[in-house]
Write a protein that holds these residues in place. Structure first.
Motif, PDB file in Angstrom:
ATOM      1  N   TYR A  87      23.270  53.183  50.435  1.00 15.77           N
ATOM      2  CA  TYR A  87      23.928  51.844  50.880  1.00 15.77           C
ATOM      3  C   TYR A  87      22.503  50.602  50.969  1.00 15.77           C
ATOM      4  O   TYR A  87      21.474  51.460  50.846  1.00 15.77           O
ATOM      5  CB  TYR A  87      24.650  51.967  52.184  1.00 15.77           C
ATOM      6  N   LYS A 127      18.998  56.188  51.740  1.00 11.89           N
ATOM      7  CA  LYS A 127      20.017  57.269  51.761  1.00 11.89           C
ATOM      8  C   LYS A 127      21.503  57.301  52.572  1.00 11.89           C
ATOM      9  O   LYS A 127      21.511  57.360  54.102  1.00 11.89           O
ATOM     10  CB  LYS A 127      18.985  58.293  52.012  1.00 11.89           C
ATOM     11  N   ARG A 187      25.038  44.939  57.598  1.00  9.62           N
ATOM     12  CA  ARG A 187      25.237  46.237  58.423  1.00  9.62           C
ATOM     13  C   ARG A 187      26.142  46.987  58.888  1.00  9.62           C
ATOM     14  O   ARG A 187      26.161  47.866  59.370  1.00  9.62           O
ATOM     15  CB  ARG A 187      23.483  46.862  58.699  1.00  9.62           C
ATOM     16  N   VAL A 188      26.333  45.308  60.554  1.00 17.28           N
ATOM     17  CA  VAL A 188      26.513  46.332  61.695  1.00 17.28           C
ATOM     18  C   VAL A 188      27.848  45.570  61.481  1.00 17.28           C
ATOM     19  O   VAL A 188      28.094  44.346  61.657  1.00 17.28           O
ATOM     20  CB  VAL A 188      25.552  46.519  62.810  1.00 17.28           C
ATOM     21  N   GLY A 189      28.452  45.994  62.336  1.00 15.24           N
ATOM     22  CA  GLY A 189      30.063  45.114  62.751  1.00 15.24           C
ATOM     23  C   GLY A 189      30.911  44.468  62.387  1.00 15.24           C
ATOM     24  O   GLY A 189      31.250  43.480  63.118  1.00 15.24           O
ATOM     25  N   ASN A 190      31.151  44.813  60.663  1.00  9.99           N
ATOM     26  CA  ASN A 190      31.899  44.100  60.313  1.00  9.99           C
ATOM     27  C   ASN A 190      32.656  44.991  59.422  1.00  9.99           C
ATOM     28  O   ASN A 190      32.172  46.369  58.732  1.00  9.99           O
ATOM     29  CB  ASN A 190      30.914  42.837  59.120  1.00  9.99           C
ATOM     30  N   THR A 191      34.168  44.619  58.939  1.00 12.45           N
ATOM     31  CA  THR A 191      34.834  45.873  57.894  1.00 12.45           C
ATOM     32  C   THR A 191      34.211  45.555  56.962  1.00 12.45           C
ATOM     33  O   THR A 191      33.546  44.783  56.189  1.00 12.45           O
ATOM     34  CB  THR A 191      35.779  44.789  58.106  1.00 12.45           C
ATOM     35  N   LEU A 192      34.845  47.088  56.147  1.00 14.11           N
ATOM     36  CA  LEU A 192      34.745  46.741  54.556  1.00 14.11           C
ATOM     37  C   LEU A 192      35.061  46.320  53.987  1.00 14.11           C
ATOM     38  O   LEU A 192      36.388  46.561  54.025  1.00 14.11           O
ATOM     39  CB  LEU A 192      34.122  48.650  54.337  1.00 14.11           C
ATOM     40  N   TYR A 193      34.820  45.895  52.051  1.00 16.30           N
ATOM     41  CA  TYR A 193      35.537  46.044  51.944  1.00 16.30           C
ATOM     42  C   TYR A 193      35.462  46.679  50.395  1.00 16.30           C
ATOM     43  O   TYR A 193      34.540  47.250  49.977  1.00 16.30           O
ATOM     44  CB  TYR A 193      35.870  43.825  51.188  1.00 16.30           C
ATOM     45  N   PHE A 194      37.035  47.235  49.258  1.00 19.50           N
ATOM     46  CA  PHE A 194      36.124  48.846  48.777  1.00 19.50           C
ATOM     47  C   PHE A 194      36.666  47.694  46.654  1.00 19.50           C
ATOM     48  O   PHE A 194      37.634  46.963  46.702  1.00 19.50           O
ATOM     49  CB  PHE A 194      37.299  49.409  49.238  1.00 19.50           C
TER      50      PHE A 194
END
Lengths: 113, 109
Positions: free
Chosen positions: A48, A57, A97-104
């Motif tokens: 990431y 890593k 990096r912290v506390g958020n949703t991921l989008y793919f």
């Protein structure tokens, strides 16, 4: 809204070959991720990046390189493709990096012949 | 052992019925995410939760941080709900997102 574009959708290479997957996002997100998903399994983090030119890593980084050339793009290189690593590679992004949703993205399938 | 354990691993439901999926955590976490991966492989986020409950249409999710679990309730299941549901929890010690291994849901007409 935004979109994450992964290219190519299918990547076919020979055993031992160096192969690169690309990912672009127009969310203006800081953090981007590469995951590997084997058939019928969950996601495992490869690399990431928190911001442009940063690289961190994940659990599965061995055998892979990554590069965050600019904020909107994150590429993943399989350094020497092996038949046992045929899988789907998923790129994602989040605001930070912290506390958020991921989008793919839609995923890229690696086929090693 | 599994830090994020999902159950059941697979489930088959009749259209129109209700069900609940569950994640149990053995890590300290204050946020949980639920995703649906459709049969074509696309992953879509469903919920981002701090302790509490959120609802969206026929879906409702609860995160109980004291008892270290989260649930996803599906009401009046439809064919398009088929796919694999993943939960992921943020490890408070290092902010890594830890993924469960998924629940494969099949909705039958």
């Amino acid at each position: 809204g935004g979109i994450i574009t992964q290219t190519p959708k299918f990547l076919i290479g020979q055993e031992g070959q160096k192969l690169t997957l690309k990912c672009q996002q127009n969310f203006n997100h800081d953090t981007m991720y590469w995951y590997r998903q084997d058939s019928g399994k969950g996601l495992r983090l490869i690399y990431y990046s928190i911001t442009e030119n940063d690289l961190q890593k994940g659990d599965l980084s061995e055998g892979y390189d990554a590069s965050r050339e600019k904020k909107s793009s994150f590429s993943l290189t399989v350094t020497s493709a092996q038949k046992n690593e045929m899988a789907v590679f998923l790129c994602a992004s989040s605001i930070n990096r912290v506390g958020n949703t991921l989008y793919f993205g839609e995923g890229s399938r690696l086929i090693v012949v | 052992g599994d830090q994020v354990k999902q159950s059941p691993s697979a489930l088959s439901l009749q259209e129109g019925t209700n069900s609940a999926l569950r994640c149990n955590f053995s890590i300290a976490t204050t946020t949980v995410q639920w995703f649906l991966q459709n049969p074509r492989g696309s992953l879509m986020n469903l919920f981002y939760l701090v302790p509490g409950t959120k609802e969206n249409g026929r879906l409702k999710s609860t995160f109980n941080s004291k008892e270290s679990y989260s649930t996803l309730h599906i009401r009046d299941a439809q064919l398009e709900d088929s796919g694999t549901y993943f939960c992921a929890a943020e490890d408070d010690s290092n902010y890594q997102l830890i993924w469960g291994s998924g629940t494969k849901l099949i909705i039958k007409p």
